[in-house]
Design a protein around this motif. Sequence first.
Motif, PDB file in Angstrom:
ATOM      1  N   LEU A 431       0.703  -1.202   0.050  1.00  0.00           N
ATOM      2  CA  LEU A 431      -0.135   0.193  -0.150  1.00  0.00           C
ATOM      3  C   LEU A 431       0.857   1.324   0.073  1.00  0.00           C
ATOM      4  O   LEU A 431       0.476   2.263  -0.454  1.00  0.00           O
ATOM      5  N   ASP A 432       1.915   1.199   0.400  1.00  0.00           N
ATOM      6  CA  ASP A 432       2.887   2.346   0.505  1.00  0.00           C
ATOM      7  C   ASP A 432       3.569   2.688  -0.911  1.00  0.00           C
ATOM      8  O   ASP A 432       3.702   3.693  -1.028  1.00  0.00           O
ATOM      9  N   VAL A 433       3.545   1.573  -1.785  1.00  0.00           N
ATOM     10  CA  VAL A 433       3.718   1.847  -3.112  1.00  0.00           C
ATOM     11  C   VAL A 433       2.715   2.581  -3.752  1.00  0.00           C
ATOM     12  O   VAL A 433       2.908   3.490  -4.422  1.00  0.00           O
ATOM     13  N   LEU A 434       1.406   2.145  -3.316  1.00  0.00           N
ATOM     14  CA  LEU A 434       0.337   3.056  -4.141  1.00  0.00           C
ATOM     15  C   LEU A 434       0.474   4.216  -3.420  1.00  0.00           C
ATOM     16  O   LEU A 434       0.271   5.263  -4.337  1.00  0.00           O
ATOM     17  N   ARG A 435       0.899   4.570  -2.308  1.00  0.00           N
ATOM     18  CA  ARG A 435       0.838   5.690  -1.583  1.00  0.00           C
ATOM     19  C   ARG A 435       1.689   6.891  -2.258  1.00  0.00           C
ATOM     20  O   ARG A 435       1.577   8.140  -2.615  1.00  0.00           O
ATOM     21  N   ALA A 436       3.009   6.318  -2.478  1.00  0.00           N
ATOM     22  CA  ALA A 436       4.004   7.059  -3.108  1.00  0.00           C
ATOM     23  C   ALA A 436       3.655   7.161  -4.698  1.00  0.00           C
ATOM     24  O   ALA A 436       3.884   8.494  -5.030  1.00  0.00           O
ATOM     25  N   LEU A 437       2.979   6.577  -5.359  1.00  0.00           N
ATOM     26  CA  LEU A 437       2.573   6.973  -6.656  1.00  0.00           C
ATOM     27  C   LEU A 437       1.631   7.902  -6.556  1.00  0.00           C
ATOM     28  O   LEU A 437       1.643   8.958  -7.351  1.00  0.00           O
ATOM     29  N   GLY A 438       0.612   7.782  -5.592  1.00  0.00           N
ATOM     30  CA  GLY A 438      -0.356   8.916  -5.687  1.00  0.00           C
ATOM     31  C   GLY A 438       0.034  10.103  -5.354  1.00  0.00           C
ATOM     32  O   GLY A 438      -0.566  11.302  -5.615  1.00  0.00           O
ATOM     33  N   LYS A 439       0.936  10.147  -4.461  1.00  0.00           N
ATOM     34  CA  LYS A 439       1.464  11.529  -3.727  1.00  0.00           C
ATOM     35  C   LYS A 439       2.488  12.339  -4.281  1.00  0.00           C
ATOM     36  O   LYS A 439       2.814  13.357  -4.177  1.00  0.00           O
ATOM     37  N   GLU A 440       3.502  11.175  -4.901  1.00  0.00           N
ATOM     38  CA  GLU A 440       4.642  11.818  -5.282  1.00  0.00           C
ATOM     39  C   GLU A 440       5.026  11.371  -6.795  1.00  0.00           C
ATOM     40  O   GLU A 440       5.635  10.598  -6.977  1.00  0.00           O
ATOM     41  N   PRO A 441       4.452  12.216  -7.728  1.00  0.00           N
ATOM     42  CA  PRO A 441       4.583  11.714  -9.254  1.00  0.00           C
ATOM     43  C   PRO A 441       6.050  11.593  -9.499  1.00  0.00           C
ATOM     44  O   PRO A 441       6.343  10.844 -10.418  1.00  0.00           O
ATOM     45  N   ALA A 442       6.744  12.549  -8.907  1.00  0.00           N
ATOM     46  CA  ALA A 442       8.258  12.595  -9.436  1.00  0.00           C
ATOM     47  C   ALA A 442       8.658  11.170  -8.899  1.00  0.00           C
ATOM     48  O   ALA A 442       9.864  10.636  -9.775  1.00  0.00           O
ATOM     49  N   ALA A 443       8.378  10.412  -8.093  1.00  0.00           N
ATOM     50  CA  ALA A 443       8.902   9.309  -7.747  1.00  0.00           C
ATOM     51  C   ALA A 443       8.710   7.942  -8.699  1.00  0.00           C
ATOM     52  O   ALA A 443       9.524   7.291  -8.997  1.00  0.00           O
ATOM     53  N   LEU A 444       7.507   7.909  -9.371  1.00  0.00           N
ATOM     54  CA  LEU A 444       7.336   7.191 -10.651  1.00  0.00           C
ATOM     55  C   LEU A 444       8.204   7.449 -11.846  1.00  0.00           C
ATOM     56  O   LEU A 444       8.922   6.759 -12.349  1.00  0.00           O
ATOM     57  N   ASP A 445       8.547   8.959 -12.039  1.00  0.00           N
ATOM     58  CA  ASP A 445       9.260   9.454 -13.094  1.00  0.00           C
ATOM     59  C   ASP A 445      10.756   8.767 -12.820  1.00  0.00           C
ATOM     60  O   ASP A 445      11.528   8.393 -13.672  1.00  0.00           O
ATOM     61  N   ALA A 446      11.249   9.001 -11.684  1.00  0.00           N
ATOM     62  CA  ALA A 446      12.419   8.622 -11.316  1.00  0.00           C
ATOM     63  C   ALA A 446      12.921   7.166 -11.163  1.00  0.00           C
ATOM     64  O   ALA A 446      13.833   6.290 -11.698  1.00  0.00           O
ATOM     65  N   PHE A 447      11.754   6.301 -10.949  1.00  0.00           N
ATOM     66  CA  PHE A 447      11.724   4.813 -10.933  1.00  0.00           C
ATOM     67  C   PHE A 447      11.835   4.213 -12.645  1.00  0.00           C
ATOM     68  O   PHE A 447      12.580   3.477 -12.891  1.00  0.00           O
ATOM     69  N   VAL A 451      14.934   2.269 -14.533  1.00  0.00           N
ATOM     70  CA  VAL A 451      14.687   1.003 -15.155  1.00  0.00           C
ATOM     71  C   VAL A 451      14.725   1.230 -16.600  1.00  0.00           C
ATOM     72  O   VAL A 451      15.564   0.156 -17.125  1.00  0.00           O
ATOM     73  N   ASP A 452      14.577   2.562 -17.177  1.00  0.00           N
ATOM     74  CA  ASP A 452      15.007   2.498 -18.543  1.00  0.00           C
ATOM     75  C   ASP A 452      16.282   2.748 -18.883  1.00  0.00           C
ATOM     76  O   ASP A 452      16.848   2.520 -20.225  1.00  0.00           O
ATOM     77  N   THR A 453      17.203   2.950 -17.992  1.00  0.00           N
ATOM     78  CA  THR A 453      18.457   2.793 -18.173  1.00  0.00           C
ATOM     79  C   THR A 453      18.990   1.496 -19.036  1.00  0.00           C
ATOM     80  O   THR A 453      20.035   1.503 -19.749  1.00  0.00           O
ATOM     81  N   ALA A 454      18.444   0.425 -18.621  1.00  0.00           N
ATOM     82  CA  ALA A 454      18.989  -0.888 -19.394  1.00  0.00           C
ATOM     83  C   ALA A 454      17.688  -1.199 -20.674  1.00  0.00           C
ATOM     84  O   ALA A 454      18.096  -2.137 -21.069  1.00  0.00           O
ATOM     85  N   ALA A 455      17.163   0.026 -21.051  1.00  0.00           N
ATOM     86  CA  ALA A 455      16.308  -0.403 -22.031  1.00  0.00           C
ATOM     87  C   ALA A 455      17.035  -0.616 -23.315  1.00  0.00           C
ATOM     88  O   ALA A 455      18.029  -0.157 -23.711  1.00  0.00           O
ATOM     89  N   GLY A 456      16.586  -1.692 -24.016  1.00  0.00           N
ATOM     90  CA  GLY A 456      17.095  -2.121 -25.265  1.00  0.00           C
ATOM     91  C   GLY A 456      18.066  -3.110 -25.091  1.00  0.00           C
ATOM     92  O   GLY A 456      18.563  -4.074 -25.844  1.00  0.00           O
ATOM     93  N   ALA A 457      18.705  -3.453 -23.743  1.00  0.00           N
ATOM     94  CA  ALA A 457      19.798  -4.458 -23.497  1.00  0.00           C
ATOM     95  C   ALA A 457      18.966  -5.729 -23.364  1.00  0.00           C
ATOM     96  O   ALA A 457      19.976  -6.902 -23.723  1.00  0.00           O
ATOM     97  N   ASP A 458      17.898  -6.134 -23.071  1.00  0.00           N
ATOM     98  CA  ASP A 458      17.126  -7.486 -23.066  1.00  0.00           C
ATOM     99  C   ASP A 458      15.779  -7.256 -23.258  1.00  0.00           C
ATOM    100  O   ASP A 458      15.014  -6.793 -22.481  1.00  0.00           O
ATOM    101  N   ARG A 459      15.173  -8.025 -24.482  1.00  0.00           N
ATOM    102  CA  ARG A 459      13.836  -8.038 -24.742  1.00  0.00           C
ATOM    103  C   ARG A 459      12.908  -8.509 -23.714  1.00  0.00           C
ATOM    104  O   ARG A 459      11.794  -7.864 -23.593  1.00  0.00           O
ATOM    105  N   ARG A 460      13.570  -9.489 -22.858  1.00  0.00           N
ATOM    106  CA  ARG A 460      12.545  -9.712 -21.818  1.00  0.00           C
ATOM    107  C   ARG A 460      12.154  -8.673 -20.729  1.00  0.00           C
ATOM    108  O   ARG A 460      11.381  -8.381 -19.911  1.00  0.00           O
ATOM    109  N   LEU A 461      13.460  -7.867 -20.406  1.00  0.00           N
ATOM    110  CA  LEU A 461      13.193  -6.807 -19.358  1.00  0.00           C
ATOM    111  C   LEU A 461      12.361  -5.923 -20.085  1.00  0.00           C
ATOM    112  O   LEU A 461      11.679  -5.121 -19.289  1.00  0.00           O
TER     113      LEU A 461
END
Length: 554
Positions: A431-447, A451-461
């Motif tokens: 539920l704290d994950v949901l709370r962070a997503l709802g109250k801190e949009p910057a947290a999702l952008d940072a997350f 993860v996108d730093t590895a974009a294109g390195a593995d199709r499964r990822l």
Amino acid sequence: MTATHEVVNQAPPLTGFSTADEPALLEALRRDGAEWGVREVTELGTLAGSAAVQEQARWAEEQPPRLHTHDRFGHRIDEVAFHPAWHQLMTVAVEHGLHAAPWAGGRSGAHLVRAAKFYVWSQAEAGHGCPISMTYAAVPALRSAPELAAQYEPLLAARSYDFGLRAPLTKSGLIAGMSMTEKQGGSDVRANTTRAVPAGDGTYRLTGHKWFTSAPMSDVFLALAQTEEGLSCFLVPRVLPDGTLNGMRLMRLKDKLGNRSNASSEIEYDEAVAWPVGEPGRGVRTIVEMVNMTRLDCVLGSAAGMRAGLRQALHHTAHRRAFGRELDRQPLMRSVLADLAVESEAATLLGMRLATAVDRSQAGDAGESALRRLALAAGKYWVCKRGSTHAAEALECLGGNGYVEDSGMPRLYREAPLLSIWEGSGNVAALDVLRALGKEPAALDAFLAEVDTAAGADRRLDAAVAGVRKMLGGLADPERAQLMARSLAERMALVLQGSLLVRHSHPAVADAFCASRLDGEWGHAFGTLPAGVDLTSILERARPGAPDAAGNAS
């Protein structure tokens, strides 16, 4: 002695090793600006694997603390007695700066080095990590009261373990605890009934009951209590400045499943003297930073337990023969061991990345602060959940030998569930994950940026990250969002681990993780890695003495 008593086909004792003998750990230090700490971490890891420390760890749990409420004359003393081994372990932890020492420094990577030390030392004995962790976590919360911080922070960060009931400001070093949970509320701390009444001199008087207060022998506590303004945070010393005991009565020690070396208690506040910390009525906001820091140590402790269990499994299976050859040469056991190794490394990398986010947050990086907020909640949920499953499988690798107390595996197994419960059990973390997503949009952008730093390195990822983005689109309905919370927290933790492994780990480990955890139907059972995974490279990396990515022997 007759021939029937000859000991054969048993693994020799596992001792004289280093808990820092791990490429992923040392690579993280060198990669993230903390190479200066490698020597300190390796020295502590060698000590943790020594026969002497293993013996101290055994005694600390086999001789748990005892509560003495009164002396022989009937005077109330509220003291907890520990085996000397406990104090020896605590001394090492404090002298090596596993408590609040990073807050006193300014050195780059101080929190990462501290995390690595906590990780290697916790593998020796986990119970005493509780007061060490709370002392580390108390400092950022205490800074909400600058005058109190100026007095207490230097002592909380001091590398001196000064045990005993004396006025805090007369000691050479302090240990801090946390007093939040009440029987009627549990995680719902806003339901707390402990009252705080102003005394007219800047202090308050606390009256009420606390259902769980771990490490009650600590010098000072951060406690929550109700004031006219609402739930507020307070600093409560066990001993008052004049040397008399504060009104903090230890009612009994909890008889726990694990964590038996550490005392956890029920306490009564009887007009206890307390100093306010932070704004009245904003107690949850004040203490949340302490909670977040202890959650970091839950992740680190779970990762440490995984590594300890993996080490035992690798050692036993390398020496135990069945059906004509060593267990670790048999395909199915190799798959189990490799799977345990992949899980362990994924947990270690995530723990170290979160610690690096603390360092960068302290340096003023808002993006890292936002990332830590969300990734810590997801990591706390998932890594700590996996700790119990990992411990059970590692124990099973030893068979009946792992089920007996002498092996140390039951202690590891009993300890694992605590870290999933402490500082918010699974539902609270999800539920704290949901709370962070709802109250801190910057947290999702940072997350997502992480993860996108590895974009294109593995199709499964890439596919798994796309799946998380799709899940995030279904959170508009609050009830549906709650039903999705655990699945979302799991998938977010997994894609973050996958991204870290793809970028920083051995290709065989990253491939195995993505093939099993991110691709297709994963049943969560260990030993079900898909065909084609490079088991040999994974196991070579997991064994002691394996070289890291730079060719340095760990």
